[in-house]
Design an enzyme around this catalytic site. Sequence first.
Site, PDB file in Angstrom:
ATOM      1  N   ASP A  30       0.848  -1.182   0.000  1.00 43.14           N
ATOM      2  CA  ASP A  30       0.000   0.000   0.000  1.00 43.14           C
ATOM      3  C   ASP A  30       0.890   1.241   0.000  1.00 43.14           C
ATOM      4  O   ASP A  30       1.888   1.322   0.720  1.00 43.14           O
ATOM      5  CB  ASP A  30      -0.922  -0.003   1.234  1.00 43.14           C
ATOM      6  N   ASN A  87     -12.719  -3.222   2.669  1.00 39.89           N
ATOM      7  CA  ASN A  87     -13.620  -2.077   2.786  1.00 39.89           C
ATOM      8  C   ASN A  87     -14.600  -2.139   1.618  1.00 39.89           C
ATOM      9  O   ASN A  87     -14.191  -2.340   0.463  1.00 39.89           O
ATOM     10  CB  ASN A  87     -12.831  -0.776   2.748  1.00 39.89           C
ATOM     11  N   GLN A  94     -14.067   2.650   1.287  1.00 42.96           N
ATOM     12  CA  GLN A  94     -13.556   2.164   0.001  1.00 42.96           C
ATOM     13  C   GLN A  94     -13.369   3.333  -0.949  1.00 42.96           C
ATOM     14  O   GLN A  94     -14.306   4.120  -1.172  1.00 42.96           O
ATOM     15  CB  GLN A  94     -14.512   1.133  -0.617  1.00 42.96           C
ATOM     16  N   HIS A 100     -10.012  -5.327  -3.337  1.00 43.06           N
ATOM     17  CA  HIS A 100      -8.658  -5.525  -2.797  1.00 43.06           C
ATOM     18  C   HIS A 100      -8.766  -5.948  -1.346  1.00 43.06           C
ATOM     19  O   HIS A 100      -9.533  -5.384  -0.575  1.00 43.06           O
ATOM     20  CB  HIS A 100      -7.811  -4.249  -2.914  1.00 43.06           C
ATOM     21  N   HIS A 102      -6.915  -5.858   2.085  1.00 43.40           N
ATOM     22  CA  HIS A 102      -5.813  -5.267   2.844  1.00 43.40           C
ATOM     23  C   HIS A 102      -5.272  -6.358   3.779  1.00 43.40           C
ATOM     24  O   HIS A 102      -6.043  -6.956   4.535  1.00 43.40           O
ATOM     25  CB  HIS A 102      -6.309  -4.125   3.743  1.00 43.40           C
TER      26      HIS A 102
HETATM   27  P1  AMP Z   1      -9.639   1.448   0.146  1.00 42.35           P
HETATM   28  O1  AMP Z   1      -9.648   2.816   0.785  1.00 42.35           O
HETATM   29  O2  AMP Z   1     -10.076   0.328   1.036  1.00 42.35           O
HETATM   30  O3  AMP Z   1     -10.378   1.459  -1.178  1.00 42.35           O
HETATM   31  O4  AMP Z   1      -8.118   1.106  -0.151  1.00 42.35           O
HETATM   32  C1  AMP Z   1      -7.417   1.690  -1.212  1.00 42.35           C
HETATM   33  C2  AMP Z   1      -5.981   1.655  -0.810  1.00 42.35           C
HETATM   34  O5  AMP Z   1      -5.200   1.836  -1.968  1.00 42.35           O
HETATM   35  C3  AMP Z   1      -5.575   2.747   0.178  1.00 42.35           C
HETATM   36  O6  AMP Z   1      -5.077   2.142   1.368  1.00 42.35           O
HETATM   37  C4  AMP Z   1      -4.504   3.522  -0.583  1.00 42.35           C
HETATM   38  O7  AMP Z   1      -3.454   3.958   0.257  1.00 42.35           O
HETATM   39  C5  AMP Z   1      -4.044   2.514  -1.607  1.00 42.35           C
HETATM   40  N1  AMP Z   1      -3.480   3.068  -2.829  1.00 42.35           N
HETATM   41  C6  AMP Z   1      -3.974   4.079  -3.572  1.00 42.35           C
HETATM   42  N2  AMP Z   1      -3.212   4.281  -4.659  1.00 42.35           N
HETATM   43  C7  AMP Z   1      -2.208   3.360  -4.596  1.00 42.35           C
HETATM   44  C8  AMP Z   1      -1.089   3.045  -5.431  1.00 42.35           C
HETATM   45  N3  AMP Z   1      -0.835   3.722  -6.565  1.00 42.35           N
HETATM   46  N4  AMP Z   1      -0.265   2.050  -5.042  1.00 42.35           N
HETATM   47  C9  AMP Z   1      -0.500   1.361  -3.904  1.00 42.35           C
HETATM   48  N5  AMP Z   1      -1.545   1.591  -3.095  1.00 42.35           N
HETATM   49  C10 AMP Z   1      -2.391   2.580  -3.429  1.00 42.35           C
END
Ligand code: AMP
Length: 114
Positions: A30, A87, A94, A100, A102
């Site tokens: 992440d 999420n 989300q 995805h 986590h």
């Molecule tokens: P969610 O908020 O559950 O949809 O999780 C999305 C996650 O993606 C968050 O924890 C972000 O920090 C992560 N994220 C967003 N852009 C990137 C990226 N380019 N590379 C890796 N993680 C990312």
Amino acid sequence: MTDCLFCKIVSGDVPAKIVRESDRTVAFRDINPQAPTHVLVIPRDHHPNVAALAAADAELLAELLREAGQVAAGEGIDGTGYRVVFNTGAQAGQTVFHVHAHVLGGRGLNWPPG
Ligand code: AMP
Ligand code: ZN
């Protein structure tokens, strides 16, 4: 989906710190880690959330969870404990609508989460 961030990570159009790959999944760190280990595991196929994935392809969801377990083992947190979180929807936080998992660990995790 052409405008999906995580589809672009799957295709290599957006760089990521890849931890592990399988035929049907990719695991990467992440970008804004919330714990010492914070890895996202995604299917290569686009599904918007875990419920949609479960309905469309239960075997792929099972593979995603197997891979999450392998990530935890690879990170050395399977013994101490870790959390797998999906999420789902805006109010749950989300922000990327490509499912995805986590994988979080490496410190004590609060329960219930905020
Ligand atoms: P969610 O908020 O559950 O949809 O999780 C999305 C996650 O993606 C968050 O924890 C972000 O920090 C992560 N994220 C967003 N852009 C990137 C990226 N380019 N590379 C890796 N993680 C990312
Ligand atoms: Zn996608």
